[in-house]
Write a protein that holds these residues in place. Structure first.
Motif, PDB file in Angstrom:
ATOM      1  N   HIS A  50       0.830  -1.197   0.000  1.00 52.75           N
ATOM      2  CA  HIS A  50       0.000   0.000   0.000  1.00 52.75           C
ATOM      3  C   HIS A  50       0.869   1.253   0.000  1.00 52.75           C
ATOM      4  N   VAL A  70      -2.237   1.623   6.303  1.00 52.50           N
ATOM      5  CA  VAL A  70      -3.257   0.600   6.075  1.00 52.50           C
ATOM      6  C   VAL A  70      -4.515   0.992   6.851  1.00 52.50           C
ATOM      7  N   LEU A  91      -7.933  -4.310   7.941  1.00 49.85           N
ATOM      8  CA  LEU A  91      -7.298  -5.627   7.981  1.00 49.85           C
ATOM      9  C   LEU A  91      -8.318  -6.659   8.419  1.00 49.85           C
ATOM     10  N   LEU A 131      -5.099 -13.232   4.302  1.00 47.81           N
ATOM     11  CA  LEU A 131      -5.275 -11.934   4.956  1.00 47.81           C
ATOM     12  C   LEU A 131      -5.708 -10.941   3.893  1.00 47.81           C
ATOM     13  N   SER A 141      -6.352  -6.708   3.120  1.00 49.64           N
ATOM     14  CA  SER A 141      -5.992  -5.387   3.648  1.00 49.64           C
ATOM     15  C   SER A 141      -6.448  -4.305   2.683  1.00 49.64           C
ATOM     16  N   SER A 142      -6.644  -3.104   3.232  1.00 45.95           N
ATOM     17  CA  SER A 142      -7.051  -1.963   2.407  1.00 45.95           C
ATOM     18  C   SER A 142      -6.206  -0.754   2.770  1.00 45.95           C
TER      19      SER A 142
END
Length: 204
Positions: free
Chosen positions: A112, A116, A119, A128, A130-131
């Motif tokens: 990223h 982050v 999650l 996993l 994530s964004s």
């Protein structure tokens, strides 16, 4: 292993079956290595140069290499790995060090472009998700398999501060942005649809 324009790349294949399996493609960056080895017992690709760098086959494919540093050794790094993959001995200008390879080291993923925002683990621990806070991208990182597969982009909402939540069966995720933007995304085929009835930013 190949060295193109002073950039080192390595391809690690498993030969324990009739058909070879690609375990890892590793982009090592600028070539500084004086010693490299792929050690299946320790399940790692190891390079020495100004420091020892180790890519673990057990870690997510996108994880950064583990850098093993012992002060300002200057160089001349020699490496030998225990036949069962439990220890790695390193010789340098300052002496000898012994590193436990059986120990679990952290895996760091830098994908990223900034902080982050969200999650979540798969309910069964297979991956996993994530964004990103600034890029809004949603990535899925596989954690299962002989050597986990590379991560892939699940959704790119083009919204800031994206939050996520995963369904109990691990098949879908809700993606929510800073405004009223909310979508339900299938993690099997990538299809998405709008979720109505929300006003304001997503919660934590």
């Amino acid at each position: 292993e190949a060295n193109v324009d002073n950039l080192r790349q390595a391809w690690i294949w498993a030969l324990d079956a009739d058909t070879p399996r690609l375990l890892r493609h590793i982009d090592c960056g600028e070539s500084t290595g004086v010693f490299t080895t792929a050690d299946y017992a320790s399940r790692a690709f190891i390079e020495s140069g100004r420091e020892i760098r180790m890519w673990s086959f057990n870690a997510p494919a996108d994880a950064e290499p583990l850098s093993l540093v012992r002060g300002n050794v200057g160089g001349f790094l020699l490496v030998s790995v225990h036949r069962e993959g439990r220890w790695m001995a390193v010789g340098d200008h300052e002496g000898l060090s012994l590193w436990p390879l059986a120990r679990r080291y952290p895996a760091v993923i830098r994908r990223h472009r900034g902080p982050v925002a969200g999650l979540a683990f798969d309910p069964e621990g297979r991956w996993l998700i994530s964004s990103g806070y600034h890029d809004g991208e949603v990535w899925l990182w596989p954690l299962d398999g002989d050597a986990p597969a590379p991560g892939h982009l699940v959704f790119e909402p083009n919204d800031l501060r994206t939050r996520i939540a995963v369904s109990p069966d691990g098949g879908r995720t809700v993606v929510g942005g800073w405004g009223s933007f909310k979508r339900l995304v299938s993690l099997r085929d990538g299809r998405s649809r709008a979720v109505r009835g929300f006003v304001g930013p997503s919660g934590g």
